[in-house]
Design a protein around this motif. Structure first.
Motif, PDB file in Angstrom:
ATOM      1  N   GLY A 129       6.590 -48.331 -42.605  1.00  0.00           N
ATOM      2  CA  GLY A 129       6.657 -46.889 -42.789  1.00  0.00           C
ATOM      3  C   GLY A 129       7.882 -46.549 -43.620  1.00  0.00           C
ATOM      4  N   THR A 130       7.875 -45.369 -44.232  1.00  0.00           N
ATOM      5  CA  THR A 130       8.949 -44.970 -45.144  1.00  0.00           C
ATOM      6  C   THR A 130       9.411 -43.549 -44.848  1.00  0.00           C
ATOM      7  OG1 THR A 130       7.897 -46.321 -46.847  1.00  0.00           O
ATOM      8  CG2 THR A 130       9.596 -44.781 -47.586  1.00  0.00           C
ATOM      9  N   TYR A 131      10.729 -43.341 -44.941  1.00  0.00           N
ATOM     10  CA  TYR A 131      11.325 -42.015 -44.872  1.00  0.00           C
ATOM     11  C   TYR A 131      11.630 -41.580 -46.298  1.00  0.00           C
ATOM     12  CZ  TYR A 131      11.939 -42.754 -39.878  1.00  0.00           C
ATOM     13  OH  TYR A 131      11.719 -42.994 -38.540  1.00  0.00           O
ATOM     14  N   PHE A 132      11.194 -40.365 -46.656  1.00  0.00           N
ATOM     15  CA  PHE A 132      11.389 -39.823 -47.990  1.00  0.00           C
ATOM     16  C   PHE A 132      12.201 -38.533 -47.933  1.00  0.00           C
ATOM     17  CE2 PHE A 132       7.222 -41.905 -48.217  1.00  0.00           C
ATOM     18  CZ  PHE A 132       7.282 -42.618 -49.413  1.00  0.00           C
ATOM     19  N   PHE A 133      13.115 -38.370 -48.873  1.00  0.00           N
ATOM     20  CA  PHE A 133      13.699 -37.057 -49.129  1.00  0.00           C
ATOM     21  C   PHE A 133      12.723 -36.324 -50.031  1.00  0.00           C
ATOM     22  CE2 PHE A 133      18.062 -39.031 -48.528  1.00  0.00           C
ATOM     23  CZ  PHE A 133      18.367 -38.311 -47.393  1.00  0.00           C
ATOM     24  N   CYS A 134      12.522 -35.029 -49.785  1.00  0.00           N
ATOM     25  CA  CYS A 134      11.606 -34.210 -50.580  1.00  0.00           C
ATOM     26  C   CYS A 134      12.395 -33.190 -51.388  1.00  0.00           C
ATOM     27  CB  CYS A 134      10.636 -33.471 -49.670  1.00  0.00           C
ATOM     28  SG  CYS A 134       9.649 -34.548 -48.619  1.00  0.00           S
ATOM     29  N   GLY A 135      12.050 -33.064 -52.655  1.00  0.00           N
ATOM     30  CA  GLY A 135      12.688 -32.081 -53.515  1.00  0.00           C
ATOM     31  C   GLY A 135      13.972 -32.599 -54.122  1.00  0.00           C
ATOM     32  N   GLU A 136      14.733 -31.681 -54.681  1.00  0.00           N
ATOM     33  CA  GLU A 136      15.991 -32.007 -55.360  1.00  0.00           C
ATOM     34  C   GLU A 136      17.155 -31.747 -54.424  1.00  0.00           C
ATOM     35  OE1 GLU A 136      15.979 -33.344 -58.384  1.00  0.00           O
ATOM     36  OE2 GLU A 136      13.804 -33.109 -58.563  1.00  0.00           O
ATOM     37  N   GLY A 137      18.237 -32.487 -54.620  1.00  0.00           N
ATOM     38  CA  GLY A 137      19.440 -32.262 -53.834  1.00  0.00           C
ATOM     39  C   GLY A 137      19.930 -33.526 -53.178  1.00  0.00           C
ATOM     40  N   GLY A 138      20.631 -33.363 -52.068  1.00  0.00           N
ATOM     41  CA  GLY A 138      21.242 -34.485 -51.373  1.00  0.00           C
ATOM     42  C   GLY A 138      20.620 -34.698 -50.005  1.00  0.00           C
TER      43      GLY A 138
ATOM     44  N   GLU B 152      20.653 -32.975 -47.449  1.00  0.00           N
ATOM     45  CA  GLU B 152      20.171 -31.771 -46.756  1.00  0.00           C
ATOM     46  C   GLU B 152      18.678 -31.540 -47.010  1.00  0.00           C
ATOM     47  OE1 GLU B 152      20.533 -30.518 -50.933  1.00  0.00           O
ATOM     48  OE2 GLU B 152      21.784 -31.782 -49.670  1.00  0.00           O
ATOM     49  N   ARG B 153      18.077 -32.330 -47.882  1.00  0.00           N
ATOM     50  CA  ARG B 153      16.661 -32.145 -48.229  1.00  0.00           C
ATOM     51  C   ARG B 153      15.744 -32.452 -47.041  1.00  0.00           C
ATOM     52  NH1 ARG B 153      16.122 -36.089 -53.212  1.00  0.00           N
ATOM     53  NH2 ARG B 153      17.849 -37.111 -52.114  1.00  0.00           N
ATOM     54  N   PRO B 154      14.562 -31.822 -47.023  1.00  0.00           N
ATOM     55  CA  PRO B 154      13.580 -32.146 -45.985  1.00  0.00           C
ATOM     56  C   PRO B 154      13.233 -33.632 -46.015  1.00  0.00           C
ATOM     57  CG  PRO B 154      12.932 -30.177 -47.191  1.00  0.00           C
ATOM     58  CD  PRO B 154      14.101 -30.767 -47.925  1.00  0.00           C
ATOM     59  N   VAL B 155      12.938 -34.189 -44.820  1.00  0.00           N
ATOM     60  CA  VAL B 155      12.612 -35.605 -44.694  1.00  0.00           C
ATOM     61  C   VAL B 155      11.173 -35.750 -44.203  1.00  0.00           C
ATOM     62  CG1 VAL B 155      13.174 -37.779 -43.540  1.00  0.00           C
ATOM     63  CG2 VAL B 155      15.010 -36.191 -44.175  1.00  0.00           C
ATOM     64  N   LEU B 156      10.376 -36.461 -44.986  1.00  0.00           N
ATOM     65  CA  LEU B 156       8.992 -36.744 -44.656  1.00  0.00           C
ATOM     66  C   LEU B 156       8.895 -38.214 -44.261  1.00  0.00           C
ATOM     67  CD1 LEU B 156       5.840 -35.424 -45.932  1.00  0.00           C
ATOM     68  CD2 LEU B 156       6.113 -37.802 -46.572  1.00  0.00           C
ATOM     69  N   TYR B 157       8.134 -38.503 -43.208  1.00  0.00           N
ATOM     70  CA  TYR B 157       7.887 -39.885 -42.797  1.00  0.00           C
ATOM     71  C   TYR B 157       6.426 -40.211 -43.070  1.00  0.00           C
ATOM     72  CZ  TYR B 157       6.866 -43.932 -39.939  1.00  0.00           C
ATOM     73  OH  TYR B 157       6.439 -45.170 -39.523  1.00  0.00           O
ATOM     74  N   ALA B 158       6.174 -41.372 -43.675  1.00  0.00           N
ATOM     75  CA  ALA B 158       4.813 -41.847 -43.904  1.00  0.00           C
ATOM     76  C   ALA B 158       4.682 -43.239 -43.308  1.00  0.00           C
ATOM     77  CB  ALA B 158       4.512 -41.885 -45.400  1.00  0.00           C
ATOM     78  N   ASP B 159       3.639 -43.437 -42.491  1.00  0.00           N
ATOM     79  CA  ASP B 159       3.432 -44.773 -41.939  1.00  0.00           C
ATOM     80  C   ASP B 159       2.590 -45.594 -42.913  1.00  0.00           C
ATOM     81  OD1 ASP B 159       0.702 -44.151 -41.513  1.00  0.00           O
ATOM     82  OD2 ASP B 159       0.995 -43.752 -39.386  1.00  0.00           O
ATOM     83  N   SER B 160       2.319 -46.837 -42.578  1.00  0.00           N
ATOM     84  CA  SER B 160       1.560 -47.711 -43.473  1.00  0.00           C
ATOM     85  C   SER B 160       0.056 -47.599 -43.254  1.00  0.00           C
ATOM     86  CB  SER B 160       2.001 -49.160 -43.265  1.00  0.00           C
ATOM     87  OG  SER B 160       1.738 -49.554 -41.935  1.00  0.00           O
ATOM     88  N   GLU B 161      -0.349 -46.714 -42.343  1.00  0.00           N
ATOM     89  CA  GLU B 161      -1.769 -46.550 -42.016  1.00  0.00           C
ATOM     90  C   GLU B 161      -2.362 -45.265 -42.599  1.00  0.00           C
ATOM     91  OE1 GLU B 161      -3.307 -49.054 -40.279  1.00  0.00           O
ATOM     92  OE2 GLU B 161      -1.351 -50.028 -40.492  1.00  0.00           O
ATOM     93  N   GLY B 162      -1.617 -44.587 -43.469  1.00  0.00           N
ATOM     94  CA  GLY B 162      -2.138 -43.369 -44.082  1.00  0.00           C
ATOM     95  C   GLY B 162      -1.841 -42.096 -43.324  1.00  0.00           C
ATOM     96  N   GLY B 163      -0.805 -42.111 -42.468  1.00  0.00           N
ATOM     97  CA  GLY B 163      -0.383 -40.916 -41.755  1.00  0.00           C
ATOM     98  C   GLY B 163       0.981 -40.471 -42.238  1.00  0.00           C
ATOM     99  N   ALA B 164       1.227 -39.175 -42.260  1.00  0.00           N
ATOM    100  CA  ALA B 164       2.520 -38.654 -42.711  1.00  0.00           C
ATOM    101  C   ALA B 164       2.806 -37.315 -42.045  1.00  0.00           C
ATOM    102  CB  ALA B 164       2.530 -38.479 -44.231  1.00  0.00           C
ATOM    103  N   ALA B 165       4.109 -36.995 -41.960  1.00  0.00           N
ATOM    104  CA  ALA B 165       4.527 -35.691 -41.437  1.00  0.00           C
ATOM    105  C   ALA B 165       5.950 -35.417 -41.866  1.00  0.00           C
ATOM    106  CB  ALA B 165       4.447 -35.665 -39.908  1.00  0.00           C
ATOM    107  N   LEU B 166       6.238 -34.156 -42.110  1.00  0.00           N
ATOM    108  CA  LEU B 166       7.621 -33.722 -42.268  1.00  0.00           C
ATOM    109  C   LEU B 166       8.250 -33.823 -40.891  1.00  0.00           C
ATOM    110  CD1 LEU B 166       9.438 -32.486 -44.548  1.00  0.00           C
ATOM    111  CD2 LEU B 166       9.033 -30.295 -43.420  1.00  0.00           C
ATOM    112  N   VAL B 167       9.398 -34.493 -40.761  1.00  0.00           N
ATOM    113  CA  VAL B 167       9.970 -34.720 -39.431  1.00  0.00           C
ATOM    114  C   VAL B 167      11.357 -34.125 -39.239  1.00  0.00           C
ATOM    115  CG1 VAL B 167       8.550 -36.734 -38.924  1.00  0.00           C
ATOM    116  CG2 VAL B 167      10.764 -37.053 -40.054  1.00  0.00           C
ATOM    117  N   ALA B 168      12.027 -33.745 -40.317  1.00  0.00           N
ATOM    118  CA  ALA B 168      13.376 -33.183 -40.180  1.00  0.00           C
ATOM    119  C   ALA B 168      13.738 -32.420 -41.445  1.00  0.00           C
ATOM    120  CB  ALA B 168      14.398 -34.294 -39.936  1.00  0.00           C
ATOM    121  N   ILE B 169      14.646 -31.468 -41.278  1.00  0.00           N
ATOM    122  CA  ILE B 169      15.216 -30.778 -42.426  1.00  0.00           C
ATOM    123  C   ILE B 169      16.637 -31.312 -42.571  1.00  0.00           C
ATOM    124  CG2 ILE B 169      15.803 -28.571 -43.482  1.00  0.00           C
ATOM    125  CD1 ILE B 169      12.749 -29.047 -43.013  1.00  0.00           C
TER     126      ILE B 169
END
Length: 174
Positions: free
Chosen positions: A53-62, A64-81
């Motif tokens: 699974g992977t944690y992604f920063f979304c958008g521009e910035g540092g 403080e950007r929203p964090v999206l988590y995606a698993d390896s099975e095709g599931g994803a969710a925004l999990v933190a700001i």
């Protein structure tokens, strides 16, 4: 102000806690599939877990950007700001992926299982939080915030499997 990523890298005990039981490793930022956000916003993988699974920063910035988590099975969710919110969640509720109902009762049962294997879990967590300079919410607060982020703020963060143009499934069913 020093970045939290740099602090995690410098604080060995905190980094070890985040790797396990947090299942968060800064050395695993590459996702197994080509993906993008439906909105077209930038997506930057910065950490992963032991199950690809992977944690992604979304958008521009540092951090403080929203964090999206995606698993390896095709599931994803925004999990933190922001990264601080994510790290607090990982410290307080490292079993967050198994809290499908976001309830304190559900979390307490999972915590008991972890404590059987790791009796020093709370002490390790508290040392990690202190080393990183983070105050911690209680489990109910952390789960309430996760529910809010997933169900209310996450609608604008749809992850797409690029080769097929198919959206990932929601990790949590509302």
């Amino acid at each position: 102000m020093e970045s939290l990523i740099a602090a995690i890298r410098e604080q060995e005990e905190a980094a070890r806690f985040l790797v396990w039981p947090g299942d968060f490793d800064l050395g695993r930022g590459d996702h197994v599939e080509e993906v993008h956000l439906a909105s077209g916003a930038a997506l930057e993988g910065f950490a992963g877990d032991g199950a690809s699974g992977t944690y992604f920063f979304c958008g521009e910035g540092g951090e403080e950007r929203p964090v999206l988590y995606a698993d390896s099975e095709g599931g994803a969710a925004l999990v933190a700001i922001g990264l601080p919110e994510l790290v607090r969640l990982l410290l307080v509720v490292p079993w967050w992926r198994d809290c499908q109902a976001f309830t304190d009762e559900e979390s307490r049962k999972l915590e008991a299982e972890y404590l059987e294997d790791m009796p020093d879990l709370v002490a390790r967590r508290d040392r990690a939080a202190a080393a990183l300079g983070l105050g911690l919410p209680d489990q109910a607060e952390a789960l309430a915030r996760l529910r809010e982020v997933v169900t209310q703020l996450g609608e604008d963060f749809v992850l797409i499997f690029t080769p097929e143009g198919r959206p990932y499934e929601l990790l949590f069913t509302p």
